[in-house]
Write an enzyme that holds these catalytic residues in place. Sequence first.
Site, PDB file in Angstrom:
ATOM      1  N   TYR A 160      20.905 -17.898 -44.318  1.00 21.19           N
ATOM      2  CA  TYR A 160      19.977 -16.940 -43.717  1.00 21.19           C
ATOM      3  C   TYR A 160      19.564 -17.410 -42.322  1.00 21.19           C
ATOM      4  O   TYR A 160      19.621 -16.658 -41.348  1.00 21.19           O
ATOM      5  CB  TYR A 160      18.737 -16.786 -44.609  1.00 21.19           C
ATOM      6  N   LYS A 164      20.040 -16.025 -38.449  1.00 16.02           N
ATOM      7  CA  LYS A 164      18.899 -15.805 -37.550  1.00 16.02           C
ATOM      8  C   LYS A 164      19.156 -16.466 -36.192  1.00 16.02           C
ATOM      9  O   LYS A 164      18.730 -15.957 -35.152  1.00 16.02           O
ATOM     10  CB  LYS A 164      17.606 -16.342 -38.165  1.00 16.02           C
TER      11      LYS A 164
END
Length: 361
Positions: A160, A164
């Site tokens: 994740y 980002k």
Amino acid sequence: MQQAMSEPMRIQDAQMGFTKDLSKAKKCTVIGGSGFLGQHMVEQLLARGYAVNVFDIRQGFYNPQVQFFLGDLCNQQDLYPALKGVSTVFHCASPPPSSNNKELFYRVNYLGTKNVIETCKEAGVQKLILTSSASVVFEGFDIKNGTEDLPYATKPIDYYTETKILQERVVLDANDPEKNFLTTAIRPHGIFGPRDPQLVPILIEAARNGKMKFIIGNGENLVDFTFVENVVHGHILAAEHLSRNTGLGGKAFHITNDEPIRFWTFLSRILTGLNYEAPKYHIPYWLAYYLAFLLSLLVRVLSPLIQMQPTFTPIRVALAGTFHYYSCERAKKAMGYRPLVTMDEAVERTVKSFHHLRKAR
């Protein structure tokens, strides 16, 4: 006579053009406006006199002041109508980190954001403010008062966060003052507050299952938890200060409560506020990390036979047992940021809002 008549007409036209520019300047779109942060963003923008569009895959609430556009973030035809005619876009759409869906993370956080940038340019949007994360510089080791000058993590704590990083880079690289397209990224850390679907509910669920008895390490590690209204305030300040002359374009800004707090103290205040016991037994950090690492290896070996998603992972041990708090000095100097809500008030308001999770005495 003709000249005397045309002069007031020109003034009137100029005034109408000025009014039109002003109205566009106060019109914005919140991508991901149905989510936790997005809903708070919409509420504060409306309170400050903005006209607000929301783009999301679902309509999470009803408000007659808001125009909703539903669709796929990666589809320009879906997105374009929501961005046409607005000056500012707040992009806070993202899958929850706990979903553990790599394909979804890449598609939404990276490919979707590239589509947002291109569609903003097509629609004539002037400002794009991204919700990033302070974790883009975190590798599982202590960060004390970290600044935005820290390099991106070469070994991000999870996939994740890896996406980002890709997302933030592509947004900041898109900053183009010459073409009147300005971008910036806000890096909050540990967002919490009323209607939070992650931190507090997951914490209470763990407590109900007897999993909140141990403190990892000595319990002295300071971290940032940031009240959602302060995060929104930072976004709006960034949008209002973002111009060719301010130097905000193409930069990232940490936005926190500016009150680092012991990780286990924060969790304990939430737990005891909802009538649960605070953790009281200590387990050495090295031992917790080693056990979590062995468990992750076991899960990997058994994954062809059994699908398991352990909550006790090396990443969570690192987040719970290390220092990770960040400086807001850049945001203070560049946009006059100060937290609107103190940590004490934020915790009190959050606990009150989750009365339905309170344990009966």
